[in-house]
Design a protein around this motif. Structure first.
Motif, PDB file in Angstrom:
ATOM      1  N   GLU A 214      85.505  25.653-102.684  1.00  0.00           N
ATOM      2  CA  GLU A 214      86.144  25.015-102.227  1.00  0.00           C
ATOM      3  C   GLU A 214      86.547  24.261-100.664  1.00  0.00           C
TER       4      GLU A 214
ATOM      5  N   THR B  68      85.097  15.824-107.261  1.00  0.00           N
ATOM      6  CA  THR B  68      85.313  17.164-107.776  1.00  0.00           C
ATOM      7  C   THR B  68      86.501  16.196-109.240  1.00  0.00           C
TER       8      THR B  68
ATOM      9  N   TYR C 292      83.114  21.061-110.073  1.00  0.00           N
ATOM     10  CA  TYR C 292      82.853  20.081-109.332  1.00  0.00           C
ATOM     11  C   TYR C 292      80.922  19.566-110.302  1.00  0.00           C
TER      12      TYR C 292
ATOM     13  N   ARG D  31      89.570  18.137-111.520  1.00  0.00           N
ATOM     14  CA  ARG D  31      90.262  18.621-110.679  1.00  0.00           C
ATOM     15  C   ARG D  31      91.034  19.755-112.120  1.00  0.00           C
TER      16      ARG D  31
END
Length: 227
Positions: free
Chosen positions: A193, A214, A220, A216
């Motif tokens: 990250e 992104t 990615y 979550r």
């Protein structure tokens, strides 16, 4: 850069023998024990070459290579089999395999075949990668946004190259860490990250763009198209 190899074979003793032999020759090797596991590893990973047995549980090697090619996984595939049938060889090539080796085989022959496959695929892997006006040239190690040259560290460059080669696919922090930091990485995955943040500040923020999405809790993704 070390060559990453995925070996898919349900014969655990043979797979371990091949792994040790290839690692002694400088390859980085991952193992998968059945067709489904092998397919997932090949699809999610970023391997330079895949060694794939035909007679596999859960999903045979023919179905694995067919599914990978349908999903545009371009890593060269060498198929292994205990059979010595011409029809098996023809089927393997027609489905998208690049080479074929019959068991039993000598390790030196396997190593030579894998190196030849990697050499043949190198021009494709050296092609400039593009996302809109963002370009990455693996050969010159240069990144551009339009006419602007972007300076990246070696790790940032490797991260961007990995993401661009997986365009349109969601990649997890673990897969990124394995590919960019190496299979022996045992640190905090949040470092991924952090480096994605570094990358965005260099390739996106100054240009008002957003290249890396992104998701979550998942990972990615960069867009599959330039839009």
């Amino acid at each position: 850069m070390r060559v990453r190899v995925l070996v898919v074979d349900d014969d655990a003793s043979l797979a371990e023998l091949v792994k040790r032999g290839l690692e002694s020759e400088g390859f980085d090797v991952d193992l998968a024990a059945d067709g489904e596991q092998g397919f997932r590893a090949a699809y999610d990973g970023d391997y330079d070459v895949i060694v794939l047995d035909i007679m596999l549980p859960r999903l045979n090697g023919f179905k694995v290579v067919e599914a990978l090619r349908q999903r545009h996984v371009t890593a060269p595939i060498l198929m292994l089999t205990a059979k010595d049938g011409a029809y098996d060889e023809v089927d393997a090539f027609e489905l998208g395999a690049d080479d074929y080796l019959t068991k039993p085989f000598h390790l030196v022959v396997l190593v030579a075949r894998l190196r030849a496959l990697v050499r043949r695929s190198a021009p494709e892997r050296d092609e400039c990668l593009r996302l809109g006006d963002l370009s990455l040239d693996p050969a010159s190690h240069q990144v551009m946004r339009g006419a602007d040259k972007i300076s990246l560290t070696a790790r940032e460059f490797a991260l961007l190259e990995y993401l661009l080669r997986r365009r349109g696919k969601v990649v997890s922090k673990q897969h990124i860490a394995d590919a960019v930091w190496g299979q022996d990485f045992a640190g905090d995955l949040n470092v991924v990250e952090v480096y994605v943040g570094y990358l965005r500040r260099k390739i996106d923020a100054p240009f008002g763009t957003q290249s890396v999405e992104t998701l979550r809790g998942v990972g990615y993704r960069v867009a599959a198209n330039d839009g």
